[in-house]
Design a protein around this motif. Structure first.
Motif, PDB file in Angstrom:
ATOM      1  N   LEU A 256       0.795  -1.225   0.195  1.00 53.60           N
ATOM      2  CA  LEU A 256      -0.132  -0.048  -0.029  1.00 53.60           C
ATOM      3  C   LEU A 256       0.918   1.250  -0.104  1.00 53.60           C
ATOM      4  CD1 LEU A 256      -3.348   0.955   1.538  1.00 53.60           C
ATOM      5  CD2 LEU A 256      -1.358   2.281   2.373  1.00 53.60           C
ATOM      6  N   CYS A 257       2.016   1.254   0.965  1.00 54.44           N
ATOM      7  CA  CYS A 257       3.034   2.355   0.773  1.00 54.44           C
ATOM      8  C   CYS A 257       3.337   2.585  -0.629  1.00 54.44           C
ATOM      9  CB  CYS A 257       3.923   2.299   1.899  1.00 54.44           C
ATOM     10  SG  CYS A 257       3.351   2.645   3.525  1.00 54.44           S
ATOM     11  N   LEU A 258       3.793   1.357  -1.079  1.00 54.76           N
ATOM     12  CA  LEU A 258       4.635   1.714  -2.563  1.00 54.76           C
ATOM     13  C   LEU A 258       3.505   2.001  -3.702  1.00 54.76           C
ATOM     14  CD1 LEU A 258       6.650  -1.644  -2.619  1.00 54.76           C
ATOM     15  CD2 LEU A 258       7.528   0.631  -3.100  1.00 54.76           C
ATOM     16  N   ASP A 259       2.139   1.518  -3.456  1.00 53.97           N
ATOM     17  CA  ASP A 259       1.281   2.029  -4.334  1.00 53.97           C
ATOM     18  C   ASP A 259       1.135   3.600  -4.007  1.00 53.97           C
ATOM     19  OD1 ASP A 259      -1.414   2.776  -5.607  1.00 53.97           O
ATOM     20  OD2 ASP A 259      -2.348   0.862  -4.626  1.00 53.97           O
ATOM     21  N   LEU A 260       0.818   4.064  -2.888  1.00 48.26           N
ATOM     22  CA  LEU A 260       0.905   5.675  -2.890  1.00 48.26           C
ATOM     23  C   LEU A 260       2.194   6.284  -3.065  1.00 48.26           C
ATOM     24  CD1 LEU A 260      -0.979   5.527   0.848  1.00 48.26           C
ATOM     25  CD2 LEU A 260      -1.871   6.074  -1.126  1.00 48.26           C
ATOM     26  N   MET A 261       3.092   5.577  -2.855  1.00 43.55           N
ATOM     27  CA  MET A 261       4.423   6.245  -3.444  1.00 43.55           C
ATOM     28  C   MET A 261       4.369   6.550  -4.831  1.00 43.55           C
ATOM     29  SD  MET A 261       8.260   5.166  -3.549  1.00 43.55           S
ATOM     30  CE  MET A 261       7.471   4.691  -5.577  1.00 43.55           C
ATOM     31  N   HIS A 262       3.867   5.644  -5.674  1.00 50.01           N
ATOM     32  CA  HIS A 262       3.929   5.574  -7.140  1.00 50.01           C
ATOM     33  C   HIS A 262       2.945   6.597  -7.578  1.00 50.01           C
ATOM     34  CE1 HIS A 262       6.992   2.922  -8.107  1.00 50.01           C
ATOM     35  NE2 HIS A 262       6.389   1.728  -7.147  1.00 50.01           N
ATOM     36  N   GLN A 263       1.893   6.703  -6.668  1.00 47.68           N
ATOM     37  CA  GLN A 263       0.723   7.833  -7.031  1.00 47.68           C
ATOM     38  C   GLN A 263       1.573   9.337  -6.833  1.00 47.68           C
ATOM     39  OE1 GLN A 263      -3.189   7.425  -5.777  1.00 47.68           O
ATOM     40  NE2 GLN A 263      -2.723   5.282  -5.071  1.00 47.68           N
ATOM     41  N   LEU A 264       2.364   9.442  -5.942  1.00 50.74           N
ATOM     42  CA  LEU A 264       3.089  10.613  -5.562  1.00 50.74           C
ATOM     43  C   LEU A 264       4.102  10.804  -6.769  1.00 50.74           C
ATOM     44  CD1 LEU A 264       3.903  10.502  -1.693  1.00 50.74           C
ATOM     45  CD2 LEU A 264       1.872  11.837  -2.958  1.00 50.74           C
ATOM     46  N   HIS A 265       4.785   9.717  -7.181  1.00 52.91           N
ATOM     47  CA  HIS A 265       5.774   9.872  -8.078  1.00 52.91           C
ATOM     48  C   HIS A 265       5.193  10.610  -9.477  1.00 52.91           C
ATOM     49  CE1 HIS A 265       9.111   7.682 -10.409  1.00 52.91           C
ATOM     50  NE2 HIS A 265       9.345   8.944 -10.325  1.00 52.91           N
ATOM     51  N   VAL A 266       4.195   9.638 -10.053  1.00 56.51           N
ATOM     52  CA  VAL A 266       3.621  10.211 -11.276  1.00 56.51           C
ATOM     53  C   VAL A 266       3.010  11.555 -11.351  1.00 56.51           C
ATOM     54  CG1 VAL A 266       3.360   7.761 -12.047  1.00 56.51           C
ATOM     55  CG2 VAL A 266       1.550   9.020 -11.023  1.00 56.51           C
ATOM     56  N   ASP A 267       2.856  12.107  -9.916  1.00 60.12           N
ATOM     57  CA  ASP A 267       2.066  13.605  -9.986  1.00 60.12           C
ATOM     58  C   ASP A 267       3.161  14.507  -9.591  1.00 60.12           C
ATOM     59  OD1 ASP A 267      -0.216  15.029 -10.104  1.00 60.12           O
ATOM     60  OD2 ASP A 267      -0.847  14.866  -8.175  1.00 60.12           O
ATOM     61  N   ALA A 268       4.455  14.097  -9.699  1.00 62.35           N
ATOM     62  CA  ALA A 268       5.423  15.030  -9.257  1.00 62.35           C
ATOM     63  C   ALA A 268       5.578  16.503 -10.025  1.00 62.35           C
ATOM     64  CB  ALA A 268       6.839  14.521  -9.079  1.00 62.35           C
ATOM     65  N   GLU A 269       5.597  17.345  -9.322  1.00 66.33           N
ATOM     66  CA  GLU A 269       5.504  18.676 -10.062  1.00 66.33           C
ATOM     67  C   GLU A 269       6.433  18.700 -11.333  1.00 66.33           C
ATOM     68  OE1 GLU A 269       6.552  21.743  -7.161  1.00 66.33           O
ATOM     69  OE2 GLU A 269       4.839  21.858  -6.152  1.00 66.33           O
ATOM     70  N   GLY A 270       5.829  19.065 -12.256  1.00 60.14           N
ATOM     71  CA  GLY A 270       6.616  19.297 -13.671  1.00 60.14           C
ATOM     72  C   GLY A 270       7.367  18.165 -14.205  1.00 60.14           C
ATOM     73  N   ALA A 271       7.282  17.067 -13.672  1.00 61.33           N
ATOM     74  CA  ALA A 271       7.892  15.833 -14.372  1.00 61.33           C
ATOM     75  C   ALA A 271       7.447  15.568 -15.779  1.00 61.33           C
ATOM     76  CB  ALA A 271       7.900  14.691 -13.407  1.00 61.33           C
ATOM     77  N   HIS A 272       8.138  15.261 -16.514  1.00 58.73           N
ATOM     78  CA  HIS A 272       7.701  14.577 -17.977  1.00 58.73           C
ATOM     79  C   HIS A 272       8.029  13.103 -17.901  1.00 58.73           C
ATOM     80  CE1 HIS A 272       7.767  18.671 -20.326  1.00 58.73           C
ATOM     81  NE2 HIS A 272       7.291  18.771 -18.776  1.00 58.73           N
ATOM     82  N   HIS A 273       9.209  12.823 -17.154  1.00 53.36           N
ATOM     83  CA  HIS A 273       9.587  11.411 -17.182  1.00 53.36           C
ATOM     84  C   HIS A 273       9.538  10.835 -15.938  1.00 53.36           C
ATOM     85  CE1 HIS A 273      11.225  12.564 -21.150  1.00 53.36           C
ATOM     86  NE2 HIS A 273      11.025  11.265 -21.438  1.00 53.36           N
ATOM     87  N   ASP A 274       9.133   9.513 -15.351  1.00 53.17           N
ATOM     88  CA  ASP A 274       9.205   8.983 -14.338  1.00 53.17           C
ATOM     89  C   ASP A 274      10.272   8.007 -14.224  1.00 53.17           C
ATOM     90  OD1 ASP A 274       6.929  10.405 -13.689  1.00 53.17           O
ATOM     91  OD2 ASP A 274       5.471   8.829 -14.273  1.00 53.17           O
ATOM     92  N   ILE A 275      11.393   8.313 -13.526  1.00 52.59           N
ATOM     93  CA  ILE A 275      12.664   7.346 -13.510  1.00 52.59           C
ATOM     94  C   ILE A 275      12.725   6.563 -12.249  1.00 52.59           C
ATOM     95  CG2 ILE A 275      15.147   7.875 -14.051  1.00 52.59           C
ATOM     96  CD1 ILE A 275      14.491  10.918 -14.684  1.00 52.59           C
ATOM     97  N   ALA A 276      12.786   5.433 -12.670  1.00 53.38           N
ATOM     98  CA  ALA A 276      13.478   4.440 -11.820  1.00 53.38           C
ATOM     99  C   ALA A 276      14.570   3.944 -11.757  1.00 53.38           C
ATOM    100  CB  ALA A 276      12.483   3.046 -11.798  1.00 53.38           C
ATOM    101  N   ILE A 277      15.698   4.238 -10.750  1.00 51.35           N
ATOM    102  CA  ILE A 277      17.259   3.880 -10.725  1.00 51.35           C
ATOM    103  C   ILE A 277      17.492   2.806  -9.856  1.00 51.35           C
ATOM    104  CG2 ILE A 277      19.297   5.018 -10.358  1.00 51.35           C
ATOM    105  CD1 ILE A 277      17.979   7.732 -10.522  1.00 51.35           C
ATOM    106  N   THR A 278      17.893   1.627 -10.607  1.00 54.72           N
ATOM    107  CA  THR A 278      17.891   0.456  -9.780  1.00 54.72           C
ATOM    108  C   THR A 278      19.646   0.399  -9.608  1.00 54.72           C
ATOM    109  OG1 THR A 278      16.000  -0.481 -10.365  1.00 54.72           O
ATOM    110  CG2 THR A 278      17.445  -1.944  -9.702  1.00 54.72           C
TER     111      THR A 278
END
Lengths: 392, 392
Positions: A256-278
């Protein structure tokens, strides 16, 4: 439903008038019990907002009846007056709940604020206090209020963020979150309230919450800036009286925390790309996080991704700033599946890299078996625009 | 004149063809003696470019005859081939100088490269090696070549950076620098060559250089990104045979480094405001630097300054992320002379703050007597543009 999906919770959200936009800005989540266990994690910023200072103390005994949240002002660096406002908010809410039939102390009320730092004067105080009676009244018996509560904590968020999970024995976990900018480690600037009707003791709540946030919210780092107001609260009503598998509960909470985190991520201010750095092949998980986080904080790398430029040199340069274990001549970098760098040198043609909204960067250190991902956003004109014009 | 202002130095710069722009890109500075003392500091990035790996070894004995520098390619993460290119460059230069009458070993030649990471293939190598004979020939007896040498190390720099200082006993210090983006601590991405005819021993050269760079180049932090190629070299010819006051020499060297640093600062990529962040009242100079640097790395603060928004909350929030000694309720912030925050709360009206190109931010921690300044740039659309389109 969000926070009211589990049994034993009511909620409300209304327009108090704190936000110039005239949208909902005052929110309440009430735990009607039977249990009132709470666990919480707060920003590690040493300059904390007044509501954080208050709530840290109020939640220290592991019990809380309700959370009052506002957007439209962070009540941070507002001095003694601001701290008194938080205290008065908690006291007034407790009095109103007591009048409504639930004996409550001020210390049973947690307070969260979000908005501009420095905002928390007389108007701010009056607006909140004056609107607490209708807020408490609206929350009474209101399961539908979960939606309004989630809306009332939005600032530059474009959508309300909620999530729910169900345990195999029938209990529910629900959550709401806000946060769109200033997301960083030691928590993103976010307010998160999670509720559950699972019958779990406070020690487990605390342990499960820390395990979950450290692998979710703590790994979202959109612009390296750590907020003063970050708060994640987990409350249990124990209203669903069935056995709880501890591992399952922790696992669902992390999901659930990861779900909410991804919702925050894709709504980040001004972002055009959602980047995952592994980072993989690290000597430890902590080193994998360190390496991924260092790349997530490179303005040059983030600007390159905005320009859809698979500039792997900026990745390796960031790896070189860390204290992780690695051989500087043995680093691989894979961007969206193309191995642009092998053994710290050019390998596949960067022209082969294709871009869409999601960008996956994989760094292999060849130094061990540990892996971790940090999520970030690209550095865009829109980010500059939103953050250069926010308070003026 | 730059590096050829002191006696005992010649220099040249020419168009080898490394840069698509077709401007000068290969540079040489020769110390004609009698002394050949050298001191150098290099990037602390663990992933170092080939020329840095070479020059670190070559300068370890404190002696060097010449420095070859190129723009148009960083020769970084280019593997064994890239390292061989650096070795061949040093060897060919040494052979040419020997032929011209100055017996020189490859280990007496330092090499510096700047440009894109990953660039350093066969064309790059051939272009440099083929152009060394005319470069060495052009440097012979050429004092005028100091100007060309400074021009040939430019990348996104809009102007060549040079400076000179004179000691009271008649000696001279001269320098040239390049660097416009990716400036960060542990050195900015910069190449700097400083020359002097002062008769000073190698130990003093080393000590004075470290003292000077730690208070100048190390405190320019335009975007938090640490380069892989940073190099600052100081060479002494000892050709001016007069007594040197050690303190004066160190002081003049620091002045010259600050002069070059400010030239880099005002030419930083995409900057609209040149920001000086001074932390005073700190318990130690190191803590003052830590606090100033943390603010210099806040994307939110830098975007606010671009928008001419005196958003002091973003300053205090950064202070809170440091480990410096302070009382979170006692921080003052002064922006361009207006005390917008006193005792961690609003004080003078932010509307009073006026902006021009130079922005002065003063943070008072009230925790001691130490002070330090870190210089940075604002986060602008032009920065995003330049760095999203650089390699494509």
């Amino acid at each position: 439903m969000s926070v009211t999906a589990p049994l034993g919770f009511t909620a409300a959200g209304l327009i108090a008038g704190l936000k110039p936009s005239g949208t909902k800005d005052l929110s309440l989540v009430v735990n009607t019990g039977p249990d009132t266990a709470v666990a919480a994690v707060y920003t590690s910023n040493r300059c904390k907002a007044n509501p954080v200072l208050w709530s840290q103390k109020a939640s220290a005994n592991g019990q809380a009846r309700a959370v009052v949240l506002n957007s439209g002002g962070a009540n941070c660096y507002t001095g003694d007056f601001g701290h008194e406002t938080t205290t008065l908010t908690a006291q007034a809410t407790a009095d109103l709940l007591t009048e409504a039939g639930t004996a409550t102390q001020a210390e049973d009320i947690l307070v969260c604020s979000t908005g501009l730092i420095g905002v928390g004067g007389q108007d701010f105080r009056d607006t909140i206090i004056d609107n607490l009676p209708p807020l408490v009244a609206a929350a009474e018996d209101s399961v539908a209020g979960g939606k309004h509560a989630a809306e009332a904590i939005m600032t530059t968020d474009t959508v309300a963020k909620t999530a729910t999970r169900e345990g195999s024995s029938g209990y529910t976990i629900g959550g709401m979150a806000k946060g769109a900018g200033m997301l960083a480690p030691g928590l993103a600037t976010m307010l998160v309230v999670i509720t559950t009707d699972a019958k779990v003791d406070q020690a487990l709540l605390d342990q499960a919450l820390r395990a979950s946030t450290s692998q979710s919210f703590d790994r979202l780092d959109t612009d390296g800036c750590m907020s003063t107001n970050d708060t994640v609260i987990l409350m249990s009503s124990g209203a669903h009286d069935a056995a709880v598998d501890t591992d399952e509960f922790t696992s669902l909470l992390r999901e659930l925390c990861l779900d909410l985190m991804h919702q925050l991520h894709v709504d980040a201010e001004g972002a055009h790309h959602d980047i995952a750095i592994t980072t993989q092949g690290a000597a430890s998980e902590a080193e994998a996080v360190e390496v991924s986080r260092s790349v997530s904080r490179s303005a040059l790398f983030k600007a390159a991704i905005f320009g859809q430029d698979p500039n792997w040199g900026r990745v390796v340069a960031q790896v070189g700033t860390t204290s992780a274990t690695f051989d500087p001549t043995a680093i691989d970098v894979i961007i969206n599946g193309t191995e642009v760098c092998r053994a710290s040198g050019p390998y596949e043609d960067p022209e082969k890299v294709t871009f869409d909204r999601n960008v996956d960067v994989v760094i292999d250190l060849h130094a061990g078996d540990a892996t971790a991902t940090v999520w970030t956003s690209d550095l865009t004109h829109d980010y500059v625009e939103e953050n250069s014009a926010y308070s003026t």
